[in-house]
Motif scaffolding. Structure first.
Motif, PDB file in Angstrom:
ATOM      1  N   ARG A 108      17.642  23.313  38.101  1.00  6.17           N
ATOM      2  CA  ARG A 108      17.233  22.731  36.805  1.00  6.17           C
ATOM      3  C   ARG A 108      17.846  21.351  36.613  1.00  6.17           C
ATOM      4  O   ARG A 108      17.196  20.442  36.082  1.00  6.17           O
ATOM      5  N   GLN A 109      19.095  21.189  37.078  1.00 10.38           N
ATOM      6  CA  GLN A 109      19.713  19.860  36.985  1.00 10.38           C
ATOM      7  C   GLN A 109      18.971  18.858  37.859  1.00 10.38           C
ATOM      8  O   GLN A 109      18.709  17.729  37.447  1.00 10.38           O
ATOM      9  N   LYS A 141      20.649  27.072  38.260  1.00 13.52           N
ATOM     10  CA  LYS A 141      21.266  26.061  37.394  1.00 13.52           C
ATOM     11  C   LYS A 141      21.202  24.687  38.079  1.00 13.52           C
ATOM     12  O   LYS A 141      20.824  23.678  37.468  1.00 13.52           O
ATOM     13  N   ASP A 180      22.128  32.614  40.084  1.00 15.47           N
ATOM     14  CA  ASP A 180      22.321  31.891  38.814  1.00 15.47           C
ATOM     15  C   ASP A 180      22.767  30.458  39.077  1.00 15.47           C
ATOM     16  O   ASP A 180      22.272  29.517  38.453  1.00 15.47           O
TER      17      ASP A 180
END
Ligand code: ADP
Ligand code: UDP
Length: 239
Positions: A154-155, A151, A147
């Motif tokens: 994606r950033q 995350k 996860d």
């Protein structure tokens, strides 16, 4: 005494006096087809080190946790030693490369939302595709770590898509690697350069990444140098 602890296809990793710190040496070597195609390419190590250092500094300044400490010389940097999670985390904004060939579609199809894929980092097995439950079953990673890794991916995608757009480039797809620091914290590791992403010129659609080498489209170093020139300009504007 510094020791060579690993020599990969593009970089060497050296130990330092500090057991938590490694010295990375970017080599003038390009490979494709999992090492089956291999060439010495003058200037590649230097330009990739410079691009990757600038990008890791940029991501760090935006608050992302990474292994990067500092650029040491033209071809070297210092990084925090991590235990690499043996997964290649690929994000695709537009169809290209293996996605296009595997599913029999054209390159250049923009996805409504990014495609996310993982590959098991294993040269012997040819980096096979692996899904989440397989990664968990093999205990390569925990669900919480995955996860965090997605995350961060994606950033990275948001920040770099915007940055490359300012450089007149579309960020088509890219591969990230993550690792665990001594305290278990997950950080972005390895490199970010045209070796592990696809960049297409927004005007001419020219390939400005390792596809120049994979597909024998011309000389690699001048193309990477043009990416670096545009990157420096975009970062100057941001400052
Ligand atoms: P490859 O192993 O695919 O041929 P490289 O030539 O780029 O790739 O080698 C660099 C190696 O170092 C990779 O295996 C990468 O996973 C690993 N690595 C990257 N950053 C770190 C780090 N901070 N600590 C330990 N290993 C790292
Ligand atoms: N990629 C990478 N290392 C690999 C495989 C892929 O850095 O071992 C990068 C590649 O440069 C591209 C993205 O991951 O930006 C997606 O690659 P793809 O699966 O299409 O494979 P390719 O066609 O590059 O072999």
């Amino acid at each position: 005494m510094e020791k060579l602890i690993y020599e990969g296809k593009a970089k060497q990793m050296w130990s330092t006096d500090d057991p938590e710190v490694l010295r990375v040496v970017y080599m003038d070597q390009a490979t494709a087809l999992n090492g089956k195609k291999k060439d010495q390419i003058r200037g590649k190590g230097e330009v990739n080190n410079e691009i990757s250092s600038l990008i890791f500094e940029y991501l760090t300044a935006k608050g992302l946790k990474t292994h990067f400490i500092k650029k040491l010389s033209a071809t070297e940097e210092l990084v925090k030693k991590v235990e690499i999670v043996p997964l290649e985390m690929v994000t695709r904004n537009v169809s290209a490369g293996h996605f296009a060939s595997r599913f029999g579609i054209e390159e250049g199809r923009k996805f409504t939302s990014p495609v996310e894929e993982t590959y098991y980092k294993s040269d012997e097995l040819d980096d096979p595709f692996i899904n989440e439950s397989q990664s968990l079953a093999l205990k390569l990673v925990t669900k919480d770590e995955l996860d965090v890794m997605w995350k961060l991916s994606r950033q990275v995608n948001q920040l770099l898509t915007a940055l490359f757009k300012k450089m007149g480039l579309a960020l088509i797809d890219f591969k990230l690697e993550f690792g665990r620091l001594a305290d278990g914290q997950i950080v972005l590791a390895d490199e970010f350069s045209p070796d592990n992403c696809r960049l297409w010129d927004l005007k001419t659609k020219a390939h400005m990444d390792k596809d120049v080498y994979r597909r024998d489209l011309g000389e690699l170093t001048p193309v990477y140098e043009e990416v670096l020139r545009r990157l420096k300009e975009a970062l100057k504007e941001e400052a």
